[in-house]
Design a protein around this motif. Sequence first.
Motif, PDB file in Angstrom:
ATOM      1  N   PHE A  72       0.832  -1.201   0.000  1.00 47.15           N
ATOM      2  CA  PHE A  72       0.000   0.000   0.000  1.00 47.15           C
ATOM      3  C   PHE A  72       0.871   1.257   0.000  1.00 47.15           C
ATOM      4  CE2 PHE A  72      -3.580  -2.751   1.078  1.00 47.15           C
ATOM      5  CZ  PHE A  72      -4.637  -2.107   0.443  1.00 47.15           C
ATOM      6  N   ALA A  73       2.026   1.187   0.669  1.00 46.30           N
ATOM      7  CA  ALA A  73       2.944   2.331   0.655  1.00 46.30           C
ATOM      8  C   ALA A  73       3.492   2.569  -0.750  1.00 46.30           C
ATOM      9  CB  ALA A  73       4.091   2.091   1.643  1.00 46.30           C
ATOM     10  N   VAL A  74       3.845   1.487  -1.447  1.00 49.22           N
ATOM     11  CA  VAL A  74       4.314   1.605  -2.832  1.00 49.22           C
ATOM     12  C   VAL A  74       3.202   2.179  -3.712  1.00 49.22           C
ATOM     13  CG1 VAL A  74       5.105   0.314  -4.856  1.00 49.22           C
ATOM     14  CG2 VAL A  74       6.000  -0.264  -2.595  1.00 49.22           C
ATOM     15  N   ALA A  75       1.969   1.712  -3.494  1.00 50.66           N
ATOM     16  CA  ALA A  75       0.836   2.210  -4.270  1.00 50.66           C
ATOM     17  C   ALA A  75       0.637   3.708  -4.041  1.00 50.66           C
ATOM     18  CB  ALA A  75      -0.429   1.440  -3.901  1.00 50.66           C
ATOM     19  N   ALA A  76       0.803   4.151  -2.794  1.00 50.71           N
ATOM     20  CA  ALA A  76       0.639   5.572  -2.483  1.00 50.71           C
ATOM     21  C   ALA A  76       1.647   6.429  -3.250  1.00 50.71           C
ATOM     22  CB  ALA A  76       0.793   5.793  -0.979  1.00 50.71           C
ATOM     23  N   GLU A  77       2.801   5.856  -3.545  1.00 50.96           N
ATOM     24  CA  GLU A  77       3.838   6.573  -4.285  1.00 50.96           C
ATOM     25  C   GLU A  77       3.600   6.506  -5.791  1.00 50.96           C
ATOM     26  OE1 GLU A  77       8.529   5.863  -5.373  1.00 50.96           O
ATOM     27  OE2 GLU A  77       7.762   5.051  -3.488  1.00 50.96           O
ATOM     28  N   ARG A  78       3.197   5.333  -6.281  1.00 51.36           N
ATOM     29  CA  ARG A  78       3.156   5.129  -7.741  1.00 51.36           C
ATOM     30  C   ARG A  78       1.810   5.466  -8.386  1.00 51.36           C
ATOM     31  NH1 ARG A  78       6.421  -0.599  -8.562  1.00 51.36           N
ATOM     32  NH2 ARG A  78       8.373   0.058  -7.561  1.00 51.36           N
ATOM     33  N   PRO A 102      -0.593   7.759  -7.890  1.00 51.61           N
ATOM     34  CA  PRO A 102      -0.846   9.143  -8.325  1.00 51.61           C
ATOM     35  C   PRO A 102      -0.024   9.519  -9.559  1.00 51.61           C
ATOM     36  CG  PRO A 102      -0.544   9.031  -5.946  1.00 51.61           C
ATOM     37  CD  PRO A 102      -0.134   7.694  -6.492  1.00 51.61           C
ATOM     38  N   ARG A 103       1.158   8.898  -9.692  1.00 52.49           N
ATOM     39  CA  ARG A 103       2.052   9.229 -10.804  1.00 52.49           C
ATOM     40  C   ARG A 103       1.727   8.426 -12.060  1.00 52.49           C
ATOM     41  NH1 ARG A 103       7.544   7.182  -9.292  1.00 52.49           N
ATOM     42  NH2 ARG A 103       6.718   5.282 -10.265  1.00 52.49           N
ATOM     43  N   ASP A 104       1.517   7.108 -11.888  1.00 51.50           N
ATOM     44  CA  ASP A 104       1.353   6.202 -13.026  1.00 51.50           C
ATOM     45  C   ASP A 104      -0.098   5.858 -13.339  1.00 51.50           C
ATOM     46  OD1 ASP A 104       4.111   6.180 -12.954  1.00 51.50           O
ATOM     47  OD2 ASP A 104       4.223   4.281 -11.835  1.00 51.50           O
ATOM     48  N   GLY A 105      -1.005   6.206 -12.442  1.00 48.56           N
ATOM     49  CA  GLY A 105      -2.407   5.829 -12.626  1.00 48.56           C
ATOM     50  C   GLY A 105      -2.749   4.565 -11.861  1.00 48.56           C
ATOM     51  N   VAL A 106      -4.030   4.394 -11.583  1.00 45.74           N
ATOM     52  CA  VAL A 106      -4.500   3.220 -10.832  1.00 45.74           C
ATOM     53  C   VAL A 106      -4.490   2.006 -11.755  1.00 45.74           C
ATOM     54  CG1 VAL A 106      -6.422   2.242  -9.521  1.00 45.74           C
ATOM     55  CG2 VAL A 106      -5.929   4.688  -9.377  1.00 45.74           C
ATOM     56  N   PRO A 107      -3.926   0.870 -11.315  1.00 43.57           N
ATOM     57  CA  PRO A 107      -3.920  -0.331 -12.158  1.00 43.57           C
ATOM     58  C   PRO A 107      -5.340  -0.777 -12.490  1.00 43.57           C
ATOM     59  CG  PRO A 107      -2.534  -0.614 -10.210  1.00 43.57           C
ATOM     60  CD  PRO A 107      -3.311   0.639 -10.012  1.00 43.57           C
ATOM     61  N   SER A 108      -5.478  -1.534 -13.575  1.00 40.27           N
ATOM     62  CA  SER A 108      -6.802  -2.011 -13.973  1.00 40.27           C
ATOM     63  C   SER A 108      -7.364  -2.997 -12.959  1.00 40.27           C
ATOM     64  CB  SER A 108      -6.736  -2.660 -15.355  1.00 40.27           C
ATOM     65  OG  SER A 108      -5.826  -3.747 -15.334  1.00 40.27           O
ATOM     66  N   ASN A 109      -6.462  -3.695 -12.260  1.00 33.61           N
ATOM     67  CA  ASN A 109      -6.903  -4.644 -11.228  1.00 33.61           C
ATOM     68  C   ASN A 109      -6.122  -4.331  -9.951  1.00 33.61           C
ATOM     69  OD1 ASN A 109      -7.555  -6.882  -9.635  1.00 33.61           O
ATOM     70  ND2 ASN A 109      -7.839  -8.163 -11.438  1.00 33.61           N
ATOM     71  N   PRO A 110      -6.582  -3.334  -9.180  1.00 29.95           N
ATOM     72  CA  PRO A 110      -5.789  -2.872  -8.026  1.00 29.95           C
ATOM     73  C   PRO A 110      -5.478  -3.975  -7.027  1.00 29.95           C
ATOM     74  CG  PRO A 110      -7.587  -1.356  -8.499  1.00 29.95           C
ATOM     75  CD  PRO A 110      -7.820  -2.566  -9.337  1.00 29.95           C
ATOM     76  N   ARG A 111      -6.454  -4.856  -6.745  1.00 29.57           N
ATOM     77  CA  ARG A 111      -6.213  -5.877  -5.727  1.00 29.57           C
ATOM     78  C   ARG A 111      -5.112  -6.844  -6.156  1.00 29.57           C
ATOM     79  NH1 ARG A 111     -10.830  -9.793  -5.145  1.00 29.57           N
ATOM     80  NH2 ARG A 111     -12.004  -7.856  -5.234  1.00 29.57           N
ATOM     81  N   VAL A 120       7.584 -12.693 -14.329  1.00 27.20           N
ATOM     82  CA  VAL A 120       6.596 -11.786 -14.904  1.00 27.20           C
ATOM     83  C   VAL A 120       7.158 -10.380 -14.816  1.00 27.20           C
ATOM     84  CG1 VAL A 120       4.267 -10.830 -14.693  1.00 27.20           C
ATOM     85  CG2 VAL A 120       4.673 -13.239 -14.160  1.00 27.20           C
ATOM     86  N   ALA A 121       7.144  -9.682 -15.913  1.00 24.36           N
ATOM     87  CA  ALA A 121       7.611  -8.295 -15.877  1.00 24.36           C
ATOM     88  C   ALA A 121       6.739  -7.508 -14.911  1.00 24.36           C
ATOM     89  CB  ALA A 121       7.531  -7.679 -17.274  1.00 24.36           C
ATOM     90  N   HIS A 122       7.356  -6.614 -14.146  1.00 25.93           N
ATOM     91  CA  HIS A 122       6.615  -5.950 -13.073  1.00 25.93           C
ATOM     92  C   HIS A 122       5.422  -5.172 -13.595  1.00 25.93           C
ATOM     93  CE1 HIS A 122       6.213  -4.635  -8.951  1.00 25.93           C
ATOM     94  NE2 HIS A 122       5.948  -3.416  -9.416  1.00 25.93           N
ATOM     95  N   ASP A 123       5.562  -4.554 -14.788  1.00 31.29           N
ATOM     96  CA  ASP A 123       4.447  -3.744 -15.264  1.00 31.29           C
ATOM     97  C   ASP A 123       3.292  -4.581 -15.781  1.00 31.29           C
ATOM     98  OD1 ASP A 123       5.612  -4.725 -17.496  1.00 31.29           O
ATOM     99  OD2 ASP A 123       5.966  -2.779 -18.473  1.00 31.29           O
TER     100      ASP A 123
END
Length: 392
Positions: A37-43, A45-54, A87-90
């Motif tokens: 969740f900390a990584v998500a808080a950083e990324r 806002p910058r990269d956009g919300v993933p299509s499958n956040p969970r 799996v590539a991270h992106d």
Amino acid sequence: MTPLAETFRDDWGRVLAALIGLLGDFDLAEEAAQEAFAVAAERWPRDGVPSNPRSWLVTTARNRAIDRIRRERTLAEKTRQLTPPAVAHDETDEMDATRFPDERLELIFTCCHPALATEAQVALTLRTLGGLGTAEIARAFLVPEPTMAQRLVRAKRKIKAAGIPFRVPADHLLPDRLAAVLAVVYLIFNAGYSAPADNELTREALRLGRALAELMPDEPEIHGLLALMLLHDARRAARVDGGALVLLADQDPSRWDRRQIAAGRAALERALALRGNGPYVVQAAIASLHAELPRDWPQIAALYGELARLTGSPVVELSRAVAVAEADGPAAGLAIAEKVPLDGYHYLHATRGELLRRLDRVEQARDAYRRALELVHDDAERRLLERRLAAL
């Protein structure tokens, strides 16, 4: 509310349950989830919300946990078992949610295992499935934060030391274990409901109730409990006036949440369609009748009689006394209340005070109210009792 805050509210329990299922360790899973969740808080806002956040969160947390295991070099075999395919991270944004099944059911049965004390079951359920912090749980249950932290630590240690399995119990164990789970959820609800100014715990209990109904849709008592909580909470806004508790008979029905009452009745109908006749279904039926005006007191009294038969509870028998008093007069209700063995329970004496007042036995009513005041702890209830005593 931000997308991340919304995801935390809706999916913390699912993310953590999936990680505990993968890692088999409460602490490691919780730390990994927090890091994700900390990584998500950083990324985000910058990269956009993933299509499958969970799925993104579970994958990120799992990778963090595996990195930690590798660094510490204490669980090498576990690392080999857990290492995911390359799996590539992106690409984790697009992962199918079915890769991570919803394991909240296993988690709640683990948290509510009979080997754990009830207070530990409650705390662990709120911490893991509710996502509440230790300080929040401690405040809700009026204990020091270090005390609550110790309860959580001991509970996790016991799960590990006793080898409590992360799974839904076998069919022959399910009825007793489900009863413990429902009791914990109802304890959480009542802890919030008894403090009308703070409904955080009631919200968590309702969320857990809905999750259980989703996960075990054919269990009538789950729908009964959800209905009961919805119907009670629908009257929250009318329960307090000027800091004093307002009895049901004196509440303003226009302040009840009619939409929530409808939702509660829908859950009750589902329970009845499943042929439910257990304690939570009966209590929900009583709560539903209380939401109808004028009230059908003979039917309410009959349902309390059935509930007393099911539970053998003197508290239920006291509630039956109140319903009988409304249906057949205060003398009939008092005759039942006088036999209830709950001398240390302030509601018994408050009930006796009210029934004695109606019978014009003023001095005895005063004594009953004074005894209730000696035993009460809640400020809103204390103010109500003081008003009743002053009115005499």
